[in-house]
Design a protein around this motif. Structure first.
Motif, mmCIF file in Angstrom:
data_model
loop_
_atom_site.group_PDB
_atom_site.id
_atom_site.type_symbol
_atom_site.label_atom_id
_atom_site.label_comp_id
_atom_site.label_asym_id
_atom_site.label_seq_id
_atom_site.Cartn_x
_atom_site.Cartn_y
_atom_site.Cartn_z
ATOM 1 N N GLU A 16 -1.351 4.013 -26.032
ATOM 2 C CA GLU A 16 -0.321 3.921 -27.076
ATOM 3 C C GLU A 16 0.115 2.477 -27.302
ATOM 4 N N SER A 17 0.931 2.299 -28.326
ATOM 5 C CA SER A 17 1.352 0.966 -28.736
ATOM 6 C C SER A 17 2.010 0.187 -27.589
ATOM 7 N N GLY A 18 1.598 -1.066 -27.433
ATOM 8 C CA GLY A 18 2.213 -1.929 -26.421
ATOM 9 C C GLY A 18 1.572 -1.858 -25.051
ATOM 10 N N CYS A 19 0.482 -1.062 -24.908
ATOM 11 C CA CYS A 19 -0.097 -0.914 -23.569
ATOM 12 C C CYS A 19 -1.027 -2.071 -23.207
ATOM 13 N N GLY A 20 -1.312 -2.970 -24.161
ATOM 14 C CA GLY A 20 -2.105 -4.159 -23.832
ATOM 15 C C GLY A 20 -3.514 -4.189 -24.405
ATOM 16 N N LYS A 21 -3.820 -3.294 -25.339
ATOM 17 C CA LYS A 21 -5.181 -3.240 -25.891
ATOM 18 C C LYS A 21 -5.549 -4.540 -26.597
ATOM 19 N N SER A 22 -4.679 -4.997 -27.494
ATOM 20 C CA SER A 22 -4.993 -6.225 -28.247
ATOM 21 C C SER A 22 -5.014 -7.444 -27.325
ATOM 22 N N THR A 23 -4.126 -7.453 -26.346
ATOM 23 C CA THR A 23 -4.105 -8.578 -25.407
ATOM 24 C C THR A 23 -5.401 -8.600 -24.602
ATOM 25 N N LEU A 24 -5.882 -7.418 -24.217
ATOM 26 C CA LEU A 24 -7.161 -7.366 -23.494
ATOM 27 C C LEU A 24 -8.275 -7.897 -24.393
HETATM 28 N N1 LIG Z 1 2.976 -13.222 -28.224
HETATM 29 C C1 LIG Z 1 3.515 -12.451 -27.291
HETATM 30 N N2 LIG Z 1 4.454 -12.917 -26.425
HETATM 31 C C2 LIG Z 1 5.007 -12.133 -25.469
HETATM 32 N N3 LIG Z 1 4.668 -10.838 -25.274
HETATM 33 C C3 LIG Z 1 3.743 -10.305 -26.097
HETATM 34 C C4 LIG Z 1 3.124 -11.076 -27.142
HETATM 35 N N4 LIG Z 1 2.249 -10.284 -27.818
HETATM 36 C C5 LIG Z 1 2.323 -9.071 -27.217
HETATM 37 N N5 LIG Z 1 3.225 -9.081 -26.187
HETATM 38 C C6 LIG Z 1 3.568 -7.954 -25.278
HETATM 39 O O1 LIG Z 1 2.398 -7.616 -24.554
HETATM 40 C C7 LIG Z 1 2.314 -6.186 -24.384
HETATM 41 C C8 LIG Z 1 0.984 -5.692 -24.905
HETATM 42 O O2 LIG Z 1 0.929 -5.864 -26.329
HETATM 43 P P1 LIG Z 1 -0.405 -5.576 -27.170
HETATM 44 O O3 LIG Z 1 -0.182 -6.091 -28.537
HETATM 45 O O4 LIG Z 1 -1.573 -6.092 -26.417
HETATM 46 O O5 LIG Z 1 -0.426 -3.972 -27.178
HETATM 47 P P2 LIG Z 1 -1.385 -2.987 -28.004
HETATM 48 O O6 LIG Z 1 -1.852 -1.951 -27.025
HETATM 49 O O7 LIG Z 1 -2.420 -3.737 -28.729
HETATM 50 O O8 LIG Z 1 -0.357 -2.300 -29.015
HETATM 51 P P3 LIG Z 1 -0.617 -1.750 -30.531
HETATM 52 O O9 LIG Z 1 -1.242 -0.380 -30.370
HETATM 53 O O10 LIG Z 1 0.765 -1.666 -31.095
HETATM 54 O O11 LIG Z 1 -1.499 -2.713 -31.251
HETATM 55 C C9 LIG Z 1 3.523 -5.609 -25.089
HETATM 56 O O12 LIG Z 1 4.508 -5.373 -24.110
HETATM 57 C C10 LIG Z 1 3.948 -6.696 -26.044
HETATM 58 O O13 LIG Z 1 5.335 -6.656 -26.262
#
Ligand SMILES: Nc1ncnc2c1ncn2[C@@H]1O[C@H](COP(=O)(O)OP(=O)(O)OP(=O)(O)O)[C@@H](O)[C@H]1O
Ligand SMILES: [Mg+2]
Length: 335
Positions: A44-52
Motif C-alpha cells: 500500500e501507499s507509503g510502504c517504500g515501493k518508489s524509494t526501492l
Molecule cells: N523526499 C522524501 N523525504 C522524506 N521522506 C520521504 C520522501 N519521499 C518519500 N518519503 C517517505 O518514504 C516512505 C516511502 O515512500 P514511497 O514513496 O517510496 O512509498 P510508495 O510505496 O511508493 O507509495 P505510493 O504507493 O503512494 O507511491 C514514506 O513514509 C514516505 O513518506
C-alpha cells in the motif's frame, strides 16, 4: 536456474529530511531476477515501493542516501559507483526507470523525437539525427506505436498513448532491467491492457531482459509478472511466484492485500472484504518488533518484541512472521 540479470543483497537506504531526521524507507531488501523474468512489487501507499525503485538504480541524490548493500546488474556491482559514472554507463543501458506519473512530467513543448535524441546522445554523442530518427521509427512501429507520434508534442497524445510513448523512450537503448513504477495506475482499463501488452512485447522481442513492475494492487500482478514480492513499511514481508502469492498468500499483510480486492478468477474469493484496518508505522521511528504487529489479528507480545527475518519455506518462497506457515494458511482458509 537461468542467468541472474539483477541481484540485490540487503539493500538499505534512507531519506534524511531537512530537519535531520532519518526515514528508513528501504530496509535490508534482497531480490534476484533471472533473464527473461519479471518481478512484481506490491504494497500500500507509503510502504517504500518508489524509494526501492529509485534505490535500485544506484543513483542517489539528497534527500535519498545509500546506507549499505549490493546491487549487481549482469555481474557488475553498481552500488558504490559515483553518480556521474552511473549516469554515463548504467542509466538507460543497464537499468531504465519509468517514474510514477512520468507521463505527466514530459515537457509539453518538446517533440517526442527530441526526448529520444536526448536519451541516445548521452551514450552516442555523435550519432546523426537521421540515424536516431530511423531507429526510433523502427522501434516505435515494432511496439505498435505509429511513427507519426515522433513528430508530436506530449500534449497532443492521449493518456494511454503518452504512457506507451514514455515506455518506448525509456527503453530505446534496450536496457537489461526495466523498472516501471505504477505504469498503468492512472489509466482506463483498455489503456492499461495496452501498456501491459507493450511491456510483454518488449520482453518477448528481447529489448529488455528483465522487468520490475510496481503497483499497489497485488492481483494485477498475477497477469503481468512471474514472481511477486510484497513490501510493508520498507521491508519485504513475502516472496513467491505470482500464482502462489495471489492464491495462497501466507503473511497476514499479503492476505489482507489480497482479500481487500475482488479478483474475477476461478478459486479466488468473490466477496469484497474490508481493507486492512489501521495505518503503517511511522518510518522515522519504525517499531523494534514486527512492523505489522499493530494491524495484525494474530499479534502477541512476542511479535512486538522480536523482529523476525525472512523465513524460507516450500519451493523458494519466504515470509516474515513469527507464526508457522501452516497456521497462517489455515487461518486464511477460514477467514
Ligand atoms: N523526499 C522524501 N523525504 C522524506 N521522506 C520521504 C520522501 N519521499 C518519500 N518519503 C517517505 O518514504 C516512505 C516511502 O515512500 P514511497 O514513496 O517510496 O512509498 P510508495 O510505496 O511508493 O507509495 P505510493 O504507493 O503512494 O507511491 C514514506 O513514509 C514516505 O513518506
Ligand atoms: Mg510510489
Amino acid at each position: 536456474m537461468g542467468k541472474k540479470i539483477l541481484e540485490v543483497k540487503e539493500l538499505t537506504t534512507k531519506y534524511i529530511t531537512r530537519f535531520g531526521e532519518d526515514v528508513y524507507a528501504v530496509d535490508h531488501v534482497s531480490l534476484a531476477i533471472e533473464e527473461g523474468k519479471s518481478l512484481g512489487i506490491a504494497g500500500e501507499s507509503g510502504c517504500g515501493k518508489s524509494t526501492l525503485a529509485l534505490s535500485l538504480m544506484g543513483y542517489y541524490f539528497p534527500p535519498l542516501h545509500y546506507t549499505s548493500g549490493d546491487i549487481i546488474v549482469d555481474g557488475k556491482n553498481i552500488s558504490t559507483m559515483k553518480p556521474d559514472a552511473i549516469r554515463k554507463s548504467v542509466l538507460g543501458t543497464e537499468i531504465a526507470y519509468i517514474p510514477q506519473a512520468a507521463m505527466n512530467a514530459l515537457n509539453p513543448t518538446q517533440k517526442i523525437i527530441r526526448f529520444i535524441e536526448d536519451v541516445v546522445r548521452v551514450h552516442h554523442p555523435k550519432m546523426p539525427k537521421k540515424e536516431i530518427y530511423d531507429s526510433a521509427r523502427k522501434r516505435f512501429e515494432e511496439l505498435g506505436l505509429p511513427a507519426s507520434v515522433l513528430e508530436k508534442h506530449a500534449v497532443e497524445l492521449s493518456g494511454g498513448m503518452k504512457q506507451r510513448t514514455v515506455i518506448a523512450i525509456s527503453t530505446i537503448l534496450s536496457p537489461k532491467v526495466l523498472i516501471a513504477d505504477e505504469p498503468s495506475s492512472a489509466l482506463d482499463v483498455t489503456s492499461q491492457k495496452m501498456v501491459i501488452k507493450m511491456l510483454r512485447n518488449l520482453m518477448d522481442k528481447g529489448y529488455i531482459k528483465s522487468m520490475i513492475f510496481i503497483t499497489h494492487e497485488l492481483p494485477l500482478l498475477y497477469n503481468v509478472t512471474d514472481d511477486i514480492m510484497v513490501m510493508y513499511a520498507g521491508q519485504i514481508v513475502e516472496k513467491g511466484t505470482a500464482k502462489e502469492m495471489v492464491f495462497e498468500p501466507v503473511h497476514p499483510y499479503s492476505q489482507g492485500l489480497m482479500g481487500s480486492i475482488i479478483v474475477p478468477e476461478a478459486g479466488t474469493r468473490d466477496v469484497k472484504l474490508t481493507a486492512i484496518p489501521g495505518t503503517p508505522p511511522n518510518l522515522k521511528k519504525p517499531p523494534s518488533g514486527c512492523r505489522f504487529a499493530e494491524r495484525c489479528k494474530y499479534v502477541t507480545n512476542e511479535c512486538r518484541a522480536i523482529s523476525v527475518g525472512l523465513k524460507e519455506f516450500g519451493d523458494d518462497r519466504s515470509y516474515r512472521c513469527i507464526m508457522d506457515v501452516d497456521k497462517l494458511r489455515e487461518g486464511y482458509k477460514h477467514e
